[in-house]
Design an enzyme around this catalytic site. Structure first.
Site, PDB file in Angstrom:
ATOM      1  CG  HIS A  67     -22.260  27.400   1.030  1.00 61.19           C
ATOM      2  ND1 HIS A  67     -22.637  27.142   2.320  1.00 61.19           N
ATOM      3  CD2 HIS A  67     -21.983  26.183   0.482  1.00 61.19           C
ATOM      4  CE1 HIS A  67     -22.631  25.843   2.539  1.00 61.19           C
ATOM      5  NE2 HIS A  67     -22.213  25.223   1.446  1.00 61.19           N
ATOM      6  CB  VAL A 106     -26.803  28.402   6.886  1.00 64.35           C
ATOM      7  CG1 VAL A 106     -27.185  29.705   6.195  1.00 64.35           C
ATOM      8  CG2 VAL A 106     -26.039  28.680   8.174  1.00 64.35           C
ATOM      9  CG  MET A 108     -14.790  18.842   1.071  1.00 60.46           C
ATOM     10  SD  MET A 108     -15.134  17.323   0.182  1.00 60.46           S
ATOM     11  CE  MET A 108     -16.848  17.553  -0.219  1.00 60.46           C
ATOM     12  NE  ARG A 138     -22.059  16.270  -3.748  1.00 64.79           N
ATOM     13  CZ  ARG A 138     -21.359  15.835  -2.697  1.00 64.79           C
ATOM     14  NH1 ARG A 138     -21.750  16.119  -1.478  1.00 64.79           N
ATOM     15  NH2 ARG A 138     -20.270  15.124  -2.873  1.00 64.79           N
ATOM     16  CB  SER A 175     -25.354  21.831  -0.318  1.00 60.69           C
ATOM     17  OG  SER A 175     -24.509  20.909  -0.966  1.00 60.69           O
ATOM     18  N   GLY A 218     -21.025  21.353  10.635  1.00 60.17           N
ATOM     19  CA  GLY A 218     -22.407  21.782  10.433  1.00 60.17           C
ATOM     20  C   GLY A 218     -23.397  20.659  10.709  1.00 60.17           C
ATOM     21  CD  GLN A 219     -27.922  18.890  13.465  1.00 58.89           C
ATOM     22  OE1 GLN A 219     -27.096  18.918  14.374  1.00 58.89           O
ATOM     23  NE2 GLN A 219     -28.740  17.865  13.263  1.00 58.89           N
ATOM     24  CG  HIS A 272     -18.584  26.245   3.729  1.00 55.66           C
ATOM     25  ND1 HIS A 272     -18.975  26.391   2.424  1.00 55.66           N
ATOM     26  CD2 HIS A 272     -18.366  24.924   3.909  1.00 55.66           C
ATOM     27  CE1 HIS A 272     -18.988  25.207   1.827  1.00 55.66           C
ATOM     28  NE2 HIS A 272     -18.626  24.295   2.707  1.00 55.66           N
TER      29      HIS A 272
HETATM   30  P1  AMP Z   1     -18.255  20.717   2.998  1.00 57.89           P
HETATM   31  O1  AMP Z   1     -17.406  21.762   2.366  1.00 57.89           O
HETATM   32  O2  AMP Z   1     -19.534  20.448   2.268  1.00 57.89           O
HETATM   33  O3  AMP Z   1     -17.479  19.458   3.338  1.00 57.89           O
HETATM   34  O4  AMP Z   1     -18.733  21.308   4.396  1.00 57.89           O
HETATM   35  C1  AMP Z   1     -17.800  21.753   5.348  1.00 57.89           C
HETATM   36  C2  AMP Z   1     -18.506  21.993   6.663  1.00 57.89           C
HETATM   37  O5  AMP Z   1     -19.517  22.970   6.479  1.00 57.89           O
HETATM   38  C3  AMP Z   1     -19.205  20.727   7.192  1.00 57.89           C
HETATM   39  O6  AMP Z   1     -19.036  20.648   8.591  1.00 57.89           O
HETATM   40  C4  AMP Z   1     -20.636  20.960   6.810  1.00 57.89           C
HETATM   41  O7  AMP Z   1     -21.564  20.303   7.659  1.00 57.89           O
HETATM   42  C5  AMP Z   1     -20.739  22.475   6.973  1.00 57.89           C
HETATM   43  N1  AMP Z   1     -21.868  22.959   6.192  1.00 57.89           N
HETATM   44  C6  AMP Z   1     -22.103  22.754   4.876  1.00 57.89           C
HETATM   45  N2  AMP Z   1     -23.284  23.298   4.508  1.00 57.89           N
HETATM   46  C7  AMP Z   1     -23.817  23.847   5.637  1.00 57.89           C
HETATM   47  C8  AMP Z   1     -25.031  24.546   5.919  1.00 57.89           C
HETATM   48  N3  AMP Z   1     -25.933  24.799   4.985  1.00 57.89           N
HETATM   49  N4  AMP Z   1     -25.233  24.963   7.188  1.00 57.89           N
HETATM   50  C9  AMP Z   1     -24.324  24.711   8.167  1.00 57.89           C
HETATM   51  N5  AMP Z   1     -23.168  24.060   7.948  1.00 57.89           N
HETATM   52  C10 AMP Z   1     -22.908  23.631   6.711  1.00 57.89           C
END
Ligand code: AMP
Length: 287
Positions: free
Chosen positions: A36, A178, A32, A189, A187, A149-150, A39
């Site tokens: 960071h 991470v 989204m 957020r 995150s 991501g986990q 990602h």
């Molecule tokens: P998002 O943009 O929050 O929807 O995240 C996109 C992808 O990045 C998803 O698969 C998340 O699980 C992964 N992701 C987000 N934050 C982390 C993190 N701190 N470590 C590893 N993967 C992450």
């Protein structure tokens, strides 16, 4: 190769198909945006394992519930594209809402059971939105591998379930969480936290570390680990837990005894921001 950027699904599909016709493998990293290091760890894994990498950047309204932070969610597409290019991404897919949900859109992916617990219990339409957009992305960018991501553990479980149940020909790869120096899972957020909230936000990862300490000390009853995690969170005055659980890594059902199938999961509200984190007790399966 210079980064291409498009909002057109047909262009993405053509590019992916053309690469595959040349015998190249393609990785897809759905995001989204507001990229960071979390990602970027997925991007780097894709660049290392695949010949071409597609990143999607789309703040998917369907996965936000009423009163959630859709409007506040950070957006910075130009900077994201710069970072993506520096990290070896070949193509960024950045569609508009009208492209993803045109007038008349009426089909959604709804999954039973796994989407009704944990996050699903607090965000009842969330996974319907996630699975719908992920399924659409898998069709738009029919990559060989997709990277998740986990950090969003339940999302990895429900996406794997969908890929299996709907016979989607893509390999799901899950990369470790991470973290910031104090342990807080990265995150987009986190940017919404005030300085005082940010300080206390480390209670999530500290609770998980405490659970591991208790487990390594010989306690395998999940109740004791839950209590240990709750105590750490209770010591942070701004933190209000939605759930603190130890669940099976596949069924998401609470366990009473911790084995290497168990994952500690938690969701905590800190002020107006809701944070999640988790820790597998066994080796975390990456695919
Ligand atoms: P998002 O943009 O929050 O929807 O995240 C996109 C992808 O990045 C998803 O698969 C998340 O699980 C992964 N992701 C987000 N934050 C982390 C993190 N701190 N470590 C590893 N993967 C992450």
């Amino acid at each position: 190769m210079a980064l291409e950027r498009t909002a057109d699904p047909d262009e993405v599909r053509r590019a992916v198909r053309a690469w595959q016709a040349e015998g190249l493998t393609v990785g897809l990293v759905p995001t989204m945006g507001a990229l960071h290091e979390g990602h970027l760890s997925l991007v780097r894994a894709s660049v290392a394992e695949c010949d071409r990498t597609v990143v999607s950047i789309y703040v998917n309204p369907a996965q936000f519930g009423e009163g959630e932070d859709l409007q506040e969610y950070p957006r910075r597409l130009d900077e994201d594209c710069r970072v993506a290019e520096q990290n070896g991404v070949d193509l960024v897919f950045c569609p508009t809402d009208r492209v993803m949900y045109p007038q008349g859109h009426a089909t959604f992916v709804v999954q039973e059971r796994l989407t009704e617990v944990l996050e699903g219990a607090f965000r009842p339409t969330h996974f319907r939105g996630v699975l719908t957009v992920v399924c659409k992305l898998f069709n738009i960018a029919p990559a060989d591998r997709a990277y998740f991501g986990q950090k969003d553990f339940q999302q990895t479980v429900v996406v794997r379930r969908m890929v299996c149940d709907l016979n989607i020909p893509i390999r799901v790869r899950v990369m470790p969480t991470v973290r910031e120096e104090d342990g807080l899972a990265m995150s987009s957020r986190n940017e919404c936290l005030t300085a005082r909230e940010r300080e206390q936000a480390s209670c999530l990862s500290r609770a998980l570390v405490e659970a591991r300490r208790v487990y390594e000390g010989g306690r395998t009853d999940a109740g004791a680990l839950r209590e240990a995690m709750r105590a750490v969170i209770a010591a942070a005055p701004l933190a209000r837990p939605d759930y603190v659980e130890v669940v099976d890594h596949e069924t998401l059902e609470p366990v009473s005894e911790v084995t290497d199938r168990a994952v500690a999961v938690l969701a905590v509200r800190i002020g107006r921001t809701r944070l999640i984190d988790n820790m597998p007790f066994g080796p975390s399966a990456s695919d």
